[in-house]
Design a protein around this motif. Structure first.
Motif, mmCIF file in Angstrom:
data_model
loop_
_atom_site.group_PDB
_atom_site.id
_atom_site.type_symbol
_atom_site.label_atom_id
_atom_site.label_comp_id
_atom_site.label_asym_id
_atom_site.label_seq_id
_atom_site.Cartn_x
_atom_site.Cartn_y
_atom_site.Cartn_z
ATOM 1 N N GLU A 90 34.386 -1.248 -6.787
ATOM 2 C CA GLU A 90 35.211 -0.841 -7.766
ATOM 3 C C GLU A 90 33.589 -0.965 -9.010
ATOM 4 O O GLU A 90 33.358 -2.255 -8.573
ATOM 5 N N TYR A 91 33.366 -0.534 -9.742
ATOM 6 C CA TYR A 91 33.104 -0.406 -10.727
ATOM 7 C C TYR A 91 34.119 -2.098 -11.647
ATOM 8 O O TYR A 91 34.813 -1.801 -11.974
ATOM 9 N N LEU A 92 32.884 -2.558 -12.620
ATOM 10 C CA LEU A 92 33.360 -3.453 -13.424
ATOM 11 C C LEU A 92 32.801 -3.894 -14.465
ATOM 12 O O LEU A 92 31.513 -4.357 -14.367
ATOM 13 N N PRO A 93 33.578 -3.605 -15.491
ATOM 14 C CA PRO A 93 34.662 -3.476 -15.708
ATOM 15 C C PRO A 93 35.320 -1.493 -15.770
ATOM 16 O O PRO A 93 34.129 -0.927 -16.695
ATOM 17 N N ILE A 94 36.337 -1.670 -15.815
ATOM 18 C CA ILE A 94 36.847 -0.103 -15.581
ATOM 19 C C ILE A 94 38.054 -0.181 -15.878
ATOM 20 O O ILE A 94 38.930 -0.863 -14.755
ATOM 21 N N PRO A 95 38.701 0.907 -16.502
ATOM 22 C CA PRO A 95 39.999 1.032 -16.350
ATOM 23 C C PRO A 95 40.033 1.832 -15.046
ATOM 24 O O PRO A 95 39.673 2.389 -14.523
ATOM 25 N N ASN A 96 41.391 1.471 -14.645
ATOM 26 C CA ASN A 96 42.210 2.063 -13.242
ATOM 27 C C ASN A 96 42.557 3.576 -13.415
ATOM 28 O O ASN A 96 41.891 3.850 -13.051
ATOM 29 N N ASP A 97 42.250 4.594 -14.568
ATOM 30 C CA ASP A 97 43.006 5.654 -14.384
ATOM 31 C C ASP A 97 41.773 6.461 -14.655
ATOM 32 O O ASP A 97 41.559 7.676 -15.837
ATOM 33 N N ASP A 98 40.839 5.497 -15.471
ATOM 34 C CA ASP A 98 39.167 6.507 -15.897
ATOM 35 C C ASP A 98 38.628 7.200 -14.222
ATOM 36 O O ASP A 98 38.271 6.767 -13.892
ATOM 37 N N PRO A 99 38.444 8.473 -15.140
ATOM 38 C CA PRO A 99 37.793 9.599 -14.223
ATOM 39 C C PRO A 99 36.700 8.894 -13.031
ATOM 40 O O PRO A 99 36.331 9.573 -12.023
ATOM 41 N N ASN A 100 35.614 8.318 -13.700
ATOM 42 C CA ASN A 100 34.898 7.356 -12.071
ATOM 43 C C ASN A 100 35.167 6.300 -12.134
ATOM 44 O O ASN A 100 34.896 5.398 -11.443
ATOM 45 N N SER A 101 36.723 5.783 -12.191
ATOM 46 C CA SER A 101 37.041 4.463 -11.625
ATOM 47 C C SER A 101 37.527 5.061 -9.859
ATOM 48 O O SER A 101 37.406 6.256 -9.824
ATOM 49 N N PHE A 102 36.507 4.321 -8.726
ATOM 50 C CA PHE A 102 37.305 4.647 -7.677
ATOM 51 C C PHE A 102 38.489 4.536 -7.451
ATOM 52 O O PHE A 102 38.961 4.929 -6.096
ATOM 53 N N GLN A 103 39.121 3.732 -7.801
ATOM 54 C CA GLN A 103 40.915 4.191 -8.081
ATOM 55 C C GLN A 103 40.671 5.050 -7.950
ATOM 56 O O GLN A 103 42.071 5.871 -7.015
ATOM 57 N N GLN A 104 40.763 6.105 -9.309
ATOM 58 C CA GLN A 104 40.834 7.344 -8.914
ATOM 59 C C GLN A 104 41.048 8.554 -8.250
ATOM 60 O O GLN A 104 41.233 9.732 -7.852
ATOM 61 N N PHE A 105 39.100 8.084 -8.152
ATOM 62 C CA PHE A 105 38.554 8.499 -7.154
ATOM 63 C C PHE A 105 39.053 9.068 -5.735
ATOM 64 O O PHE A 105 39.463 10.314 -5.554
ATOM 65 N N MET A 106 39.981 7.684 -5.129
ATOM 66 C CA MET A 106 40.595 8.071 -4.025
ATOM 67 C C MET A 106 41.944 8.514 -3.554
ATOM 68 O O MET A 106 42.750 9.048 -3.142
ATOM 69 N N ARG A 107 42.192 8.285 -5.187
ATOM 70 C CA ARG A 107 43.986 9.232 -5.172
ATOM 71 C C ARG A 107 43.627 10.255 -5.735
ATOM 72 O O ARG A 107 43.997 11.161 -4.629
ATOM 73 N N ASP A 108 42.762 10.733 -6.311
ATOM 74 C CA ASP A 108 42.535 12.790 -6.055
ATOM 75 C C ASP A 108 41.747 13.070 -4.500
ATOM 76 O O ASP A 108 42.537 14.184 -4.470
ATOM 77 N N GLN A 109 41.404 12.379 -4.138
ATOM 78 C CA GLN A 109 40.952 13.012 -2.771
ATOM 79 C C GLN A 109 41.620 12.764 -1.697
ATOM 80 O O GLN A 109 41.266 13.023 -0.691
ATOM 81 N N PHE A 110 42.034 11.795 -1.674
ATOM 82 C CA PHE A 110 42.877 11.311 -0.320
ATOM 83 C C PHE A 110 44.224 10.789 -0.660
ATOM 84 O O PHE A 110 45.043 11.451 -0.183
ATOM 85 N N PHE A 111 44.320 9.551 -1.319
ATOM 86 C CA PHE A 111 45.782 8.549 -1.337
ATOM 87 C C PHE A 111 47.032 9.937 -1.738
ATOM 88 O O PHE A 111 48.285 9.571 -1.101
ATOM 89 N N ASN A 112 46.509 10.562 -2.727
ATOM 90 C CA ASN A 112 47.670 11.368 -3.659
ATOM 91 C C ASN A 112 47.950 12.595 -2.608
ATOM 92 O O ASN A 112 49.533 12.922 -2.199
#
Ligand code: GLP
Length: 270
Positions: A90-112
């Motif tokens: 994950e990038y550091l620092p980056i907010p969890n809901d930033d469109p470029n965060s890997f957190q957001q990417f994984m939710r959009d592409q897979f986890f959701n």
């Protein structure tokens, strides 16, 4: 525990290449094969009643694998309710809901879109204060150990030869830690972030040693811009200069390439 082998792992290595590599006409064909193999492993673990521990990458490369796994969940009943996932970085620092965060990417592409349990998802936290990164990294390692290690680690590769965010110079025995991103890696991310100045200078990444403990590893690379990194990883002696080349020392690793990513290999041009 049933042994589930990836078809590509069983294939003989291309001549002059240190890691079994399978070259597909198109990335579309490649991602379907990888997804089908991953699904077989996930299903085998479900039937045994054991968790399936997955190491997951971000980037454009694995998007088709996630799309196919989501389709199989929707249309064929593939379940991830026993899966435990750990993202590479994950990038550091980056907010969890930033469109470029890997957190957001994984939710959009897979986890959701699948039935993986929220408590079983792990992504390094890009909001961790610098003073707490070492502790966070130790906890990440401890959670991986507690899950019992990886059944499967999926990887992409950066143009620098990085895996996760282990840039050139990363030690083979490195663990989860804060790292500085190379100029080339930041340059490659600049478009998505709307300019180089917006790209974080640092990241938190799983270490090479952490990844290499996986039972099996599959690295995907598509496109001509990956050809030189792929050539180095497969044809040069293992070295921290190209972290992906250190995969040559792993027992069960396969490269899944399209023709463009394989175009630098002497076997392909000769
Ligand atoms: C990022 C990620 C890597 C990924 C690489 C390649 O740097 N940290 O894990 O492999 O990008 O990205 P792409 O698949 O978009 O080429």
């Amino acid at each position: 525990m049933a042994k589930v082998t990836f078809v590509n792992v069983d294939r003989p290595a291309l001549e002059g290449v240190a890691i079994p590599a399978r070259v597909y006409k198109s990335s579309e064909e490649a991602v379907k094969d990888v997804a089908r193999n991953a699904a077989g492993l996930v299903e085998a673990r479900r039937q045994e009643g054991t968790p399936c521990v997955l190491g997951l990458p971000t980037g454009s490369t694995p998007v088709g694998v996630y799309r196919e796994l989501v389709r199989m969940h929707r249309d064929e009943g593939l379940s991830f309710n026993h899966a435990i996932t750990f993202n590479l970085d994950e990038y550091l620092p980056i907010p969890n809901d930033d469109p470029n965060s890997f957190q957001q990417f994984m939710r959009d592409q897979f986890f959701n879109h699948v039935d993986v349990k929220e408590n079983n998802l792990h992504i390094p936290d890009g909001t961790t204060p610098i003073a707490e990164v070492d502790r966070h990294a130790e906890e990440y390692e401890a959670a991986i150990a507690e899950a019992g290690g990886f059944d499967l680690m999926l990887l992409g590769i950066g143009r620098t030869g990085h895996i996760g965010f282990n840039e050139p110079g990363s030690a083979p025995d490195s663990r989860t830690r804060r790292v500085e991103l190379s100029a080339e890696t930041r340059h490659d991310a600049a478009k998505a972030f709307g300019g180089l100045d917006n790209v974080p200078t640092h990241a938190i990444t799983m270490g090479l040693q952490t990844m290499f403990q996986a039972e099996r590893i599959v690295l995907l690379a598509f496109g001509e811009h990956k050809a030189e990194a792929v050539r180095k990883a497969l044809e040069e002696p293992p070295s921290s200069d190209c972290p992906a080349s250190l995969l040559q020392r792993h027992e069960s690793v396969a490269f899944v390439l399209d023709e463009a990513a394989a175009s630098g290999l002497s076997r392909m041009s000769g």
